[in-house]
Motif scaffolding. Structure first.
Motif, short mmCIF file in Angstrom:
data_model
loop_
_atom_site.label_atom_id
_atom_site.label_comp_id
_atom_site.label_asym_id
_atom_site.label_seq_id
_atom_site.Cartn_x
_atom_site.Cartn_y
_atom_site.Cartn_z
N GLN A 22 0.76 -0.73 -0.20
CA GLN A 22 0.18 -0.14 0.07
C GLN A 22 0.70 1.28 0.17
OE1 GLN A 22 -2.80 -1.16 3.21
NE2 GLN A 22 -4.39 -0.54 1.73
N ASP A 23 2.51 1.31 0.61
CA ASP A 23 2.86 2.44 0.54
C ASP A 23 4.56 1.95 0.53
OD1 ASP A 23 4.97 4.62 0.93
OD2 ASP A 23 3.78 4.73 3.32
N PRO A 24 4.60 2.02 -0.98
CA PRO A 24 5.56 1.66 -1.38
C PRO A 24 6.80 2.08 -0.61
CG PRO A 24 4.65 2.51 -3.74
CD PRO A 24 3.79 2.75 -2.50
N ASP A 25 7.36 3.91 -0.16
CA ASP A 25 8.35 3.79 0.61
C ASP A 25 8.61 3.37 2.03
OD1 ASP A 25 8.68 6.47 -0.23
OD2 ASP A 25 7.00 7.65 0.29
N LEU A 26 7.69 2.16 2.63
CA LEU A 26 7.49 1.54 3.78
C LEU A 26 8.18 -0.41 3.23
CD1 LEU A 26 5.13 3.30 5.85
CD2 LEU A 26 7.20 3.75 5.91
N ILE A 27 7.82 -0.42 1.94
CA ILE A 27 7.98 -2.44 2.16
C ILE A 27 9.42 -3.38 2.75
CG2 ILE A 27 9.08 -1.41 -0.17
CD1 ILE A 27 6.48 -4.60 0.23
N GLU A 28 10.18 -1.86 2.64
CA GLU A 28 11.62 -2.38 3.29
C GLU A 28 10.75 -2.79 4.75
OE1 GLU A 28 13.03 1.89 3.75
OE2 GLU A 28 11.16 0.32 2.48
N TYR A 29 9.95 -2.64 5.83
CA TYR A 29 9.75 -2.74 6.78
C TYR A 29 8.78 -4.51 6.75
CZ TYR A 29 9.72 1.91 8.71
OH TYR A 29 10.41 3.72 8.76
N TYR A 30 8.30 -4.80 5.61
CA TYR A 30 8.35 -5.68 5.95
C TYR A 30 9.14 -7.84 5.66
CZ TYR A 30 3.64 -3.62 5.83
OH TYR A 30 2.26 -3.09 6.29
N ALA A 31 10.79 -6.57 5.63
CA ALA A 31 11.66 -7.12 5.62
C ALA A 31 11.81 -7.93 6.65
CB ALA A 31 12.47 -7.14 4.06
N SER A 32 12.90 -9.25 6.42
CA SER A 32 13.14 -9.41 7.87
C SER A 32 14.40 -8.47 8.81
CB SER A 32 14.58 -10.99 7.54
OG SER A 32 15.34 -10.93 8.82
N LYS A 33 14.23 -9.22 10.09
CA LYS A 33 15.04 -7.09 10.44
C LYS A 33 16.67 -7.27 10.64
CE LYS A 33 15.68 -10.88 14.92
NZ LYS A 33 15.20 -10.75 16.04
N ASP A 34 16.64 -8.53 10.10
CA ASP A 34 18.01 -8.60 9.69
C ASP A 34 18.75 -8.04 7.67
OD1 ASP A 34 19.31 -10.06 12.42
OD2 ASP A 34 18.32 -12.16 11.22
#
Length: 278
Positions: free
Chosen positions: A192-204
């Motif tokens: 929904q918000d491309p600017d935040l897509i990396e927030y759904y990646a692994s913490k590493d």
């Protein structure tokens, strides 16, 4: 001001026009041959002088010569490889460094020894606008030879794509642990918000800027313009890190010199090296 390449050209001219005097005049520039010989004109020469495989007059030593890699000779010559405008000739740090690196036979530099990097400051056009890009390169062996390879890249435009968010903000963007039971129908939230897509990646997860750099170059959005500067980062010497920078000035302390010397135990180098070679 004379450039590094201009000084090298002057050395060649000086050798061709050498006479019994110690100074030559070319136009309005008075050239002292002693200064030109003393100048550390290449990084390879810096390494040879650091190891005392070459003396301060530019004479390469035969490995059978008793002076070759002689630590006593190194103690006498190493001060001229420091930026003396910053470190002088008698600073405590300089004395400690020289004493430490001349204790044994394991403190010599090697072109193929790894753990040293070039930092090349460049200008590219990114979507039509000039941007600064920092290229990190290392020497890699290949067959019987070697080559310089890109190991990392830094560009402020790339950093803007992956801003460091607050932990609380990141914790609001996640997929519920039971999402698989819903056939991941809720995964739409991640897009929904491309600017935040990396927030759904692994913490590493860490952004791979080098791959992004290659992609932008291939797409034609990032176009090389020119090199702006160069310096070297050296981690080879046990418990020490230092930078080697170019100093274009008159006198016997010029050329490639140690510009930033830091005592750094080996265990502390690990994280810093990741900056150059993730």
């Amino acid at each position: 001001m004379w450039t590094r390449f201009g000084n090298i050209a002057l050395l060649i001219i000086g050798l061709l026009w050498a006479s019994a005097t110690t100074a030559q005049t070319i136009g309005d520039f008075k050239m002292d041959e002693t200064e030109l010989y003393a100048m550390t004109k290449q990084m390879g020469q810096f390494m040879r002088r650091f190891n005392y495989e070459e003396d301060q007059f530019g004479n390469k030593l035969n490995p059978k010569d008793p002076k070759y890699r002689n630590n006593e000779m190194r103690r006498q010559s190493l001060p001229i490889l420091f930026d003396q405008e910053k470190y002088g000739t008698q600073t405590e740090l300089q004395r400690y460094f020289i004493e430490d690196v001349t204790k044994g036979d394991s403190t010599f530099m090697s072109f193929l020894g790894g753990r040293w990097y070039s930092e090349v400051s460049t200008t590219f056009k990114y979507n039509g606008t000039d941007v600064s890009v920092l290229l990190i390169l290392a020497v890699e062996q290949e067959g019987l030879g070697s080559k310089w390879v890109l190991t990392n890249v830094y560009c402020s435009e790339f950093n803007k794509l992956f801003p460091k968010g607050e932990l609380a903000e990141r914790e609001r963007h996640y997929l519920h642990p039971m999402s698989h039971e819903l056939d991941f129908m809720n995964i739409y939230k991640a897009f929904q918000d491309p600017d935040l897509i990396e927030y759904y990646a692994s913490k590493d997860y860490q952004p791979d800027y080098l791959t992004l750099f290659f992609y932008e170059v291939k797409q034609g959005r990032l176009v090389f313009q020119h090199v702006d500067g160069l310096k070297f980062h050296v981690f080879q010497i046990k418990d020490w890190y230092f930078e080697v920078s170019w100093f274009d000035r008159k006198g016997l302390n010029s050329g490639w010199l140690m510009s930033n010397v830091i005592y750094m135990p080996e265990k502390e180098k690990t994280n810093l090296i990741k900056f150059y070679q993730p």
